[in-house]
Enzyme design. Structure first.
Site, PDB file in Angstrom:
ATOM      1  N   ASP A  45     -30.082  22.939  -8.632  1.00 27.32           N
ATOM      2  CA  ASP A  45     -30.237  22.999  -7.173  1.00 27.32           C
ATOM      3  C   ASP A  45     -30.172  21.638  -6.502  1.00 27.32           C
ATOM      4  O   ASP A  45     -30.165  21.563  -5.275  1.00 27.32           O
ATOM      5  CB  ASP A  45     -31.582  23.641  -6.806  1.00 27.32           C
ATOM      6  CG  ASP A  45     -32.753  22.708  -7.076  1.00 27.32           C
ATOM      7  OD1 ASP A  45     -33.479  22.363  -6.126  1.00 27.32           O
ATOM      8  OD2 ASP A  45     -32.943  22.321  -8.239  1.00 27.32           O
ATOM      9  N   ASP A  49     -32.173  24.897 -14.575  1.00 26.27           N
ATOM     10  CA  ASP A  49     -33.265  24.141 -13.968  1.00 26.27           C
ATOM     11  C   ASP A  49     -34.290  25.174 -13.511  1.00 26.27           C
ATOM     12  O   ASP A  49     -33.963  26.357 -13.347  1.00 26.27           O
ATOM     13  CB  ASP A  49     -32.733  23.338 -12.781  1.00 26.27           C
ATOM     14  CG  ASP A  49     -33.849  22.666 -11.997  1.00 26.27           C
ATOM     15  OD1 ASP A  49     -34.631  21.915 -12.595  1.00 26.27           O
ATOM     16  OD2 ASP A  49     -33.928  22.924 -10.777  1.00 26.27           O
ATOM     17  N   ASP A  80     -37.428  24.553 -10.990  1.00 27.31           N
ATOM     18  CA  ASP A  80     -37.962  24.444  -9.630  1.00 27.31           C
ATOM     19  C   ASP A  80     -36.854  24.381  -8.586  1.00 27.31           C
ATOM     20  O   ASP A  80     -35.976  23.512  -8.639  1.00 27.31           O
ATOM     21  CB  ASP A  80     -38.846  23.203  -9.519  1.00 27.31           C
ATOM     22  CG  ASP A  80     -39.974  23.232 -10.542  1.00 27.31           C
ATOM     23  OD1 ASP A  80     -40.808  24.147 -10.454  1.00 27.31           O
ATOM     24  OD2 ASP A  80     -40.000  22.369 -11.436  1.00 27.31           O
TER      25      ASP A  80
END
Length: 229
Positions: free
Chosen positions: A171, A12, A14
């Site tokens: 995240d 991922d 961001d």
């Protein structure tokens, strides 16, 4: 000794590779202020961490009763975000080290993100990560964003590997759920550490409950090499 043969890693972007959420918050705050919503806070922004920009806009329209079209809002937010991202988007040092360790071993790497492709490419180019992360998938290129598995499955397809040979680094809960739905193992590094106790994170094979402050490239690398596929 680690055995990474046959493993691919999908990151991922961001909140995982780069600390772009402050830029997304500011872009969102300015976009909403233009629409008359002047009390958008960081706590409000945290509700949307881990989902695509398109889905965020749809939720905004419902929550704030915005009259502007989704396309207009999306274009406005993306424009503001790109201006901020090009000015400054820091890479998490241990994540950069992790990418370098994997690239040094010849592990196939990809990025699968809810951001627009121009935003992803701008950040990767600006941080130099584009030298290592050449396979990129945006949620805008697939039918459904996270927690659906589409972006990760497409990344695996472009890498030319079976989903079961991929490990996702994420995240947020939607990404962890998407990895599981794709049949992929997951390393979770919660961006919002107060949410690290969410049961969804328990589905990840390795969880750094302290977030980026706890994550180390070496620990993740050793787990990846020693964990069965």
């Amino acid at each position: 000794m680690n055995d990474l043969d046959g493993i691919s890693v999908i990151f991922d972007l961001d909140g995982t590779l780069v600390d772009s959420e402050p830029n997304y918050y500011e872009a969102g705050r300015r976009t909403l202020a233009e629409q008359g919503v002047t009390d958008f806070t960081w706590a409000d922004h945290e509700r949307y961490v881990g989902i695509s920009t398109q889905e965020t806009i749809a939720l905004w329209k419902e929550r704030y009763g915005l009259d502007a079209s989704a396309d207009a809002l999306l274009a406005d937010k993306n424009r503001r975000y790109l201006e901020l991202a090009r000015a400054s988007t820091p890479v998490y040092p241990q994540m950069r080290a992790f990418v370098e360790l994997l690239a040094g071993d010849g592990v196939p790497l990809a990025v699968a993100s809810g951001s627009s492709r121009p935003a992803i490419e701008a950040i990767l180019a600006g941080t130099g990560l584009d030298e290592r992360l050449r396979v990129v998938v945006s949620a805008e290129e697939v039918a459904h964003g996270k927690p659906a598995p589409d972006v990760f499955l497409e990344a695996a397809r472009r890498l030319g590997v079976a989903p079961g040979r991929c490990v996702v680094v994420e995240d947020a809960v939607p990404g962890v759920l998407a990895a599981g739905a794709a049949g992929m193992r997951c390393i979770a590094v919660p961006y919002v550490v107060t949410r690290a106790g969410d049961p969804a994170f328990a589905a990840a094979g390795l969880v750094f409950r302290g977030g980026q402050g706890e994550f180390t490239a070496r620990v993740a690398y050793e787990w990846l090499g020693g964990s069965p596929v």
